[in-house]
Design an enzyme around this catalytic site. Structure first.
Site, short mmCIF file in Angstrom:
data_model
loop_
_atom_site.label_atom_id
_atom_site.label_comp_id
_atom_site.label_asym_id
_atom_site.label_seq_id
_atom_site.Cartn_x
_atom_site.Cartn_y
_atom_site.Cartn_z
CG ASP A 68 -0.57 -4.18 0.73
OD1 ASP A 68 -1.27 -4.93 0.02
OD2 ASP A 68 -0.93 -3.78 1.85
CE1 TYR B 118 -6.57 -1.22 7.64
CE2 TYR B 118 -6.66 -2.31 5.50
CZ TYR B 118 -6.96 -2.29 6.85
OH TYR B 118 -7.64 -3.33 7.42
CE LYS C 232 -9.42 -5.20 0.53
NZ LYS C 232 -8.41 -4.37 1.17
CE1 TYR D 119 -11.69 -0.32 10.41
CE2 TYR D 119 -11.74 -2.58 9.62
CZ TYR D 119 -11.03 -1.45 9.98
OH TYR D 119 -9.67 -1.46 9.94
C1 LIG Z 1 -7.71 -4.60 2.55
C2 LIG Z 1 -6.25 -4.43 2.54
C3 LIG Z 1 -5.40 -5.24 3.32
C4 LIG Z 1 -5.93 -6.25 4.29
O1 LIG Z 1 -6.62 -7.29 3.66
P1 LIG Z 1 -7.68 -8.14 4.50
O2 LIG Z 1 -8.01 -9.27 3.59
O3 LIG Z 1 -8.83 -7.24 4.77
O4 LIG Z 1 -6.99 -8.59 5.74
C5 LIG Z 1 -4.04 -5.07 3.19
N1 LIG Z 1 -3.53 -4.15 2.36
C6 LIG Z 1 -4.29 -3.35 1.59
C7 LIG Z 1 -3.66 -2.37 0.66
C8 LIG Z 1 -5.68 -3.45 1.67
O5 LIG Z 1 -6.45 -2.62 0.96
#
Ligand SMILES: *Cc1c(COP(=O)(O)O)cnc(C)c1O
Length: 421
Positions: free
Chosen positions: A234, A142, A263, A15
């Site tokens: 998600d 996202y 995360k 990025y």
């Molecule tokens: C960061 C994120 C992803 C992607 O995760 P990465 O480990 O960066 O590939 C997917 N969904 C959400 C809601 C996110 O914030």
């Protein structure tokens, strides 16, 4: 040669427009909510290092557990083999997730956790011989940077170069009191063909820290449940306390069919992703017909060292002191938001749990590329705070161990920025 010079010779950063970006800051060590650079300058990590670090940097307990695991088993193929850490993590996690979650599929980051979720849904219908292929997602969502995850994310500057290659998705607005009935009729018009609905529960992270109410999400989920549309929550960003409860889905009564995590999962220590699902989804892949197998896996699936970090992180997460810290941050954020909400430079403030977002007045240009973004970023960096605005939106989501002094230092610098920039 300095580390920066060596970096610029060989590294392409994520990025980052490498032509115009400022040189990266060389970090040598972390402790608690802070990072330290080569010169000994301290930075408070107000964004938890891209939202992953929930318990502070170089946490001694996680470090110890990881070190112990490294001496026992660093990795093993996860097809045909298993290990204690993967099993224990799945057992302990399922015990605290919504109770319809019954199986864990491991991968190694958030995007892959989403890819797995999408493939589970699409193949679920395929295996049942039903042609349901449509996916519903929110505008500005996202879900990651791999192709499937990009396809279910909002079309934006991030996806522009690939838009023509991304599969079609039905995008709907975030639910509010006034549009909820419209959204339900939109879904109703599609339903016979709809495989699943994917969403970031309560907070859209990268889309701009957009927040929406649990009760309207609950209504959408209830409708999807009634119509047999599978639901993917998600929780890659919202999982593990960010929204004030262990998981964002704890704010709603309806249960998703599938959940994605990464995360905060390892406390931000190692790369690990996982996708959980219901027994019903799992069962749709059981067959004497080998073609019904979920043909998906990554080299580092369920890496034992990453699992040990996740187990250690879970121990800390379940400690009462962490719950207290989350409440403490929530309260501090609320008071600060009240204090600044009427400042002429503040357009809106919004908060969910430990996430506080503030939108700056910028005239007309509210894009991700707003020049205010760079000014703010540099202003806070100079003040020893890592804060990465999304366009004109500043947000704070610190590690839960951040001290009151550190939090108030961040707040005071934001107030100062409001008056000086
Ligand atoms: C960061 C994120 C992803 C992607 O995760 P990465 O480990 O960066 O590939 C997917 N969904 C959400 C809601 C996110 O914030």
């Amino acid at each position: 040669m300095s580390l920066i010079e060596r970096d610029l010779k060989v590294i392409w950063h994520p990025y980052t427009q490498m032509k115009t970006a400022l040189p990266p800051v060389p970090i040598v060590r972390g402790e608690g909510a802070c990072l330290f650079d080569e010169g000994g300058k301290k930075y408070i990590d107000a964004v938890s290092s891209w939202w992953v670090n929930i318990h502070g940097h170089a946490h001694p307990y996680i470090a110890q557990k990881v070190a112990e695991q490294l001496k026992k088993l660093e990795h093993v193929i996860f097809a045909g083999f298993t290990h204690e850490g993967a099993v224990e993590l799945a057992e302990r996690l399922l015990a605290i997730l919504p109770n319809n979650q019954q199986k864990v599929f491991y991968s190694d980051n958030g995007s892959t956790a989403v890819e797995v979720a999408i493939k589970m849904c699409l193949q679920y219908w395929h295996n049942k011989g039903e042609s349901r292929t449509k996916i519903i997602a929110f505008i500005n969502a996202y879900h990651g940077d791999t192709f499937g995850a990009m396809a279910v994310s909002g079309r934006s500057a991030f996806t522009a170069a690939f838009n023509s290659l991304l599969f079609e998705v039905e995008f709907i607005d975030l639910p509010t009191e006034s549009n909820i009935q419209n959204l339900i009729s939109q879904i109703s018009n599609l339903k016979s063909n709809t495989a699943c609905f994917i969403f970031e529960p309560l907070v859209q992270g990268a889309g701009g820290m957009n927040m929406y109410e649990a009760k309207y999400l609950n209504e959408l989920m209830a409708y999807c449940r009634k119509e047999g549309v599978l639901m993917i929550a998600d929780e890659v960003f919202t999982g593990f306390g960010r929204t004030g409860k262990p998981f964002a889905c704890n704010h709603v009564n309806e249960h998703p069919d599938i959940m994605c995590f990464s995360k905060g999962l390892t406390g931000g220590t190692l790369a690990l992703g996982l996708t959980t699902c219901t027994q019903v989804i799992y069962d749709a892949f059981l067959s004497d017909d080998k073609l019904k197998t979920l043909f998906h896996g990554h080299s580092f699936t369920a890496n034992p060292v990453a699992c040990s970090a996740a187990l250690a992180s879970l121990d800390i997460f379940l400690d009462a002191a962490t719950t207290e810290n989350i409440k403490r941050i929530e309260n501090a954020h609320r008071q600060f938001a009240l204090k600044i909400k009427d400042h002429p430079k503040i357009k809106t403030t919004r908060q969910t749990g430990t996430i506080l977002a503030m939108e700056w007045q910028t005239g007309n240009d509210t894009s991700y590329f707003n020049s205010l973004r760079d000014k703010l970023y540099l202003y806070f960096l100079a003040a020893g705070i890592v804060l990465r605005p999304l366009g004109n939106i500043i947000y704070i989501l610190p590690p839960y161990c951040i001290t009151d002094d550190e939090l108030h230092y961040i707040y005071s610098k934001i107030e100062q920025a409001l008056n000086e920039i």
